[in-house]
Design a protein around this motif. Sequence first.
Motif, PDB file in Angstrom:
ATOM      1  N   LYS A 106       0.842  -1.198   0.000  1.00 49.91           N
ATOM      2  CA  LYS A 106       0.000   0.000   0.000  1.00 49.91           C
ATOM      3  C   LYS A 106       0.868   1.234   0.000  1.00 49.91           C
ATOM      4  N   HIS A 107       1.941   1.186   0.793  1.00 51.57           N
ATOM      5  CA  HIS A 107       2.919   2.281   0.822  1.00 51.57           C
ATOM      6  C   HIS A 107       4.246   1.719   1.289  1.00 51.57           C
ATOM      7  N   THR A 118       1.565  -1.195   4.964  1.00 49.41           N
ATOM      8  CA  THR A 118       2.281   0.080   4.928  1.00 49.41           C
ATOM      9  C   THR A 118       3.590  -0.076   5.688  1.00 49.41           C
ATOM     10  N   GLU A 166       6.762   2.365   6.631  1.00 51.90           N
ATOM     11  CA  GLU A 166       7.227   3.754   6.592  1.00 51.90           C
ATOM     12  C   GLU A 166       8.756   3.822   6.486  1.00 51.90           C
ATOM     13  N   ILE A 224       0.510  -1.864   9.654  1.00 53.28           N
ATOM     14  CA  ILE A 224       1.298  -0.635   9.530  1.00 53.28           C
ATOM     15  C   ILE A 224       2.578  -0.794  10.338  1.00 53.28           C
TER      16      ILE A 224
END
Length: 266
Positions: A131-132, A152, A154, A172
Amino acid sequence: MPRYEYREVNPTPAAEKTFLDWIEQLDREFMHRDPEHRSNVVRDALPQLYLGRRYGAPNAAAPLAEQALVHSFDPRNATLEPEYYGDVDASKYAERKPLIWFWMMYDRSPVGLNHWLGFRMRAMLARYVFKHCGTNVKIFHGVEVTFGYNLTVEDNCTIHKYVLLDDRGELIIHAGSSISDYANVYTHSHDLNDGMIITNHKTELGPKARVTYHATVLSGVRVAEHGLVGSIGVASKDVPPFHVVGGVPAKTIKVKTIAPEGTPER
């Protein structure tokens, strides 16, 4: 206690150029989200990687094992576990499946243990699978994801070898977090009486969390800022900020000395 920084290591200039040119070539092709196009790119790349030759349709006169190998270079002839799940978004997964297949086959190829190349190859693939995916994300070989589109990661995260990232629900991994070898992070759970009843949750790590060797984070758990799950521990409940937990089920062992004054110890 000494603090050791990572050393800078590089391939030869000629190899570095080849590696970067290859990643750039694949990157340009994978920008096209059409599953058929991506499947063709992977089908054409894998024989070059494994056999050192261009793709050609299997020879009907060749041994059956050789034919099976050539057929399996094409993602359309491979089935992956997440495709069978009833909660898969078939459209989103179809876009990612060729890239996930290439990722898995790349890691198992003769060059799959080349860290310099692998970090860059997986970072490129992750931008299309996840997704990211942030900057300066380092992913070692053997990492597996479920769907990819619920994941996700980061900036400045490190995911070490043979980690399982289950993103059936939302996962996440916040900035600066690290997941050590053979750890498992889950976002789904099964009903006690009927294993086909699945509940998906959001699982979060960090920022600057650590899940250490062979540890497990269960579905819906939040490992908060600077939280750490000790080796072989099973985090079944949220891990408070700066807490070090361990055991099965994991419980607080200590609080990090860098914790702000007044951080509760339990």
